[in-house]
Write an enzyme that holds these catalytic residues in place. Structure first.
Site, PDB file in Angstrom:
ATOM      1  N   SER A   8       0.841  -1.179  -0.047  1.00 48.06           N
ATOM      2  CA  SER A   8       0.020  -0.066  -0.070  1.00 48.06           C
ATOM      3  C   SER A   8       0.719   1.343  -0.166  1.00 48.06           C
ATOM      4  O   SER A   8       2.140   1.126   0.555  1.00 48.06           O
ATOM      5  CB  SER A   8      -0.957   0.051   1.215  1.00 48.06           C
ATOM      6  N   TYR A  40      -1.709  -0.310  10.692  1.00 45.98           N
ATOM      7  CA  TYR A  40      -2.103  -1.063   9.696  1.00 45.98           C
ATOM      8  C   TYR A  40      -0.806  -0.708   8.480  1.00 45.98           C
ATOM      9  O   TYR A  40      -0.215  -1.849   8.032  1.00 45.98           O
ATOM     10  CB  TYR A  40      -3.169  -0.309   8.913  1.00 45.98           C
ATOM     11  N   LYS A  55       2.185  -3.646   6.803  1.00 49.68           N
ATOM     12  CA  LYS A  55       2.567  -3.680   5.383  1.00 49.68           C
ATOM     13  C   LYS A  55       3.773  -3.646   5.177  1.00 49.68           C
ATOM     14  O   LYS A  55       4.442  -4.151   4.589  1.00 49.68           O
ATOM     15  CB  LYS A  55       1.636  -2.593   4.616  1.00 49.68           C
TER      16      LYS A  55
HETATM   17  C1  WQD Z   1      -8.981   9.933   0.954  1.00 47.66           C
HETATM   18  C2  WQD Z   1      -9.315  11.241   1.108  1.00 47.66           C
HETATM   19  C3  WQD Z   1      -9.427  11.904   3.452  1.00 47.66           C
HETATM   20  C4  WQD Z   1     -13.460   9.840   4.123  1.00 47.66           C
HETATM   21  C5  WQD Z   1      -6.453   4.824   2.728  1.00 47.66           C
HETATM   22  C6  WQD Z   1      -5.321   4.021   3.488  1.00 47.66           C
HETATM   23  C7  WQD Z   1      -4.540   3.547   2.318  1.00 47.66           C
HETATM   24  C8  WQD Z   1      -5.352   2.828   1.269  1.00 47.66           C
HETATM   25  C9  WQD Z   1      -6.366   3.587   0.860  1.00 47.66           C
HETATM   26  C10 WQD Z   1      -5.458   0.481   1.783  1.00 47.66           C
HETATM   27  C11 WQD Z   1      -8.571  11.780   2.258  1.00 47.66           C
HETATM   28  C12 WQD Z   1     -10.736  12.184   2.601  1.00 47.66           C
HETATM   29  C13 WQD Z   1     -12.485  10.470   3.329  1.00 47.66           C
HETATM   30  C14 WQD Z   1     -14.447  10.964   4.590  1.00 47.66           C
HETATM   31  C15 WQD Z   1     -13.133  12.814   3.448  1.00 47.66           C
HETATM   32  N1  WQD Z   1      -5.880   1.694   2.020  1.00 47.66           N
HETATM   33  N2  WQD Z   1     -12.029  11.931   3.181  1.00 47.66           N
HETATM   34  N3  WQD Z   1     -14.205  12.464   4.310  1.00 47.66           N
HETATM   35  O1  WQD Z   1      -6.851   8.086   3.995  1.00 47.66           O
HETATM   36  O2  WQD Z   1      -5.908   8.373   1.158  1.00 47.66           O
HETATM   37  O3  WQD Z   1      -5.923   6.150   2.247  1.00 47.66           O
HETATM   38  O4  WQD Z   1      -7.127   4.304   2.099  1.00 47.66           O
HETATM   39  O5  WQD Z   1      -4.303   0.243   1.585  1.00 47.66           O
HETATM   40  O6  WQD Z   1      -3.646   2.823   2.949  1.00 47.66           O
HETATM   41  O7  WQD Z   1      -4.493   4.979   4.250  1.00 47.66           O
HETATM   42  O8  WQD Z   1      -8.189   7.090   1.623  1.00 47.66           O
HETATM   43  O9  WQD Z   1     -10.546   7.325   1.286  1.00 47.66           O
HETATM   44  O10 WQD Z   1      -9.705   7.371   3.470  1.00 47.66           O
HETATM   45  O11 WQD Z   1      -9.437   9.178   2.194  1.00 47.66           O
HETATM   46  O12 WQD Z   1     -12.795  14.017   3.407  1.00 47.66           O
HETATM   47  O13 WQD Z   1     -15.452  10.974   4.821  1.00 47.66           O
HETATM   48  O14 WQD Z   1     -10.825  11.603   1.491  1.00 47.66           O
HETATM   49  O15 WQD Z   1      -9.103  12.937   4.395  1.00 47.66           O
HETATM   50  O16 WQD Z   1      -8.004  13.045   1.868  1.00 47.66           O
HETATM   51  P1  WQD Z   1      -6.534   7.457   2.310  1.00 47.66           P
HETATM   52  P2  WQD Z   1      -9.251   7.550   2.237  1.00 47.66           P
END
Ligand code: WQD
Length: 333
Positions: A124, A148, A152
């Protein structure tokens, strides 16, 4: 000769099984349905018209693994099985280490017992922590900022050290950026058990009325519109990257790290706007405070995968949003 896919009924796993079957590979799946549901098995069969082997069980169960390796001639393994919720990992670190590390150690030990030394691992972009520079390359500094991510990174290190100790091993470490979307048929897609953590499944919950409003975690980041930028990649493009990685571990030995992303960054508001535009729906949202641990920007330089895997993400953000919505409409409960 078959490819064993652990966690093959999960979001990325199921899309990868479809691509493997459509490429003519024989596939065996092991899954315990911790974060997926049995109906996915029939959906894969519906999409491809092909059969495949399935064993229900836990990858940490070495006797189960031995039974699979005895029953089937496994040539390669794609290892998806593992817990993946960043927030949950902060609350329950021991559960994450126990599960993600145990399953991987059991798998590596049984693979060695049967002389199967070709592995594609579901890593990841989280191994980059909060990147200081973007775009992120495979040589960017690695740092885990949550349990997490630590699991990884630990598994990546285990695989690198294993390849160093025994040059018969081939391991492709695939660093996913932000997979979203669904198969064009709408028969499989992201359907997490419990409360989703990631942006797209939460958007889908909002437009389907399960969640009243989307909280946008902060608009005071140093980005054009103040919201965080990520490298969203269509899950089918990501699945095709695994097929390319299988070819690579058949061809080369050693540990190989690859960024699987589009190389393009989109903000949270970009995603909301794209989703509303292509699907003709409103996504009500409110700006709230930042979420701890979020990086302002994280997007890939995928040129190494483009060149060495001869793989490139092709679908655009509108296709991702369209396919995500199509899946929801076919599975609205
Ligand atoms: C994306 C953007 C949030 C939810 C994570 C893991 C990574 C991978 C992908 C497994 C961010 C914003 C989110 C919400 C928001 N997973 N957001 N409101 O954090 O980039 O990555 O998932 O491998 O390891 O860390 O993905 O989808 O959680 O967030 O504003 O209700 O959307 O702040 O900028 P992230 P995400």
């Amino acid at each position: 000769m078959a490819v064993l896919v652990t966690g093959g009924t999960g979001y990325i796993g199921s899309h990868t099984v479809v691509e493997l079957l459509e490429a003519g590979e024989d596939v065996i799946v092991i899954d315990n349905f911790f974060n997926s549901k049995p109906w996915v098995l029939n959906a894969i069969q519906d999409i491809t018209g092909k059969g495949f082997g399935f064993y229900e069980g836990d990858v940490a169960d070495k006797d189960m693994l031995r039974r699979i390796f005895k029953d089937c001639f496994i040539e390669e393994v794609i290892h998806f099985a593992g817990y993946k919720a960043v927030g949950e990992s902060v609350q329950k670190p021991v559960m994450y280490y126990r599960n993600n590390i145990d399953t991987t150690l059991a798998l590596l030990e049984v693979m060695e017992e049967f002389g199967c030394r070709r592995l594609v691992f579901s890593s990841s972009a989280t191994v980059y922590g909060i990147p200081k520079k973007v775009p992120v390359t495979e040589g960017s500094p690695l740092s885990a900022i949550n349990p997490y991510g630590s699991t990884k990174l630990m598994i990546e290190n285990m695989c690198r050290e294993l390849c160093h100790a025994d040059d018969r091993w081939s391991v492709a470490l695939l660093r996913y950026f932000n997979p979203i979307g669904a198969h064009e048929s709408g028969k499989i897609g992201e359907d997490p058990n419990g409360i989703p953590n990631n942006l797209m499944p939460i958007i889908l919950n909002v437009v389907s009325g399960k969640t009243p409003i989307l909280s946008v975690y902060g608009n005071d980041y140093p980005t054009p519109d103040g919201t965080c930028i990520r490298d969203y990649i269509h899950v089918v493009d990501l699945a095709k990257g695994h097929l390319a990685a299988i070819k690579a571990v058949r061809r080369d030995t050693g540990a190989m790290e690859f960024n699987l992303g589009t190389g393009k960054g989109y903000s949270v508001l970009d995603i909301i706007n794209a989703f509303e535009k292509v699907n003709g729906v409103k996504v009500p949202y409110v700006i709230t405070g930042r979420r701890a641990g979020d990086a302002a920007q994280c997007y890939s330089d995928p040129s190494k995968a483009n060149k060495e895997l001869e793989w490139k993400a092709e679908k655009d953000i509108e296709q991702m949003c369209r396919d995500a919505w199509n899946f929801l409409q076919q599975h609205q409960r």
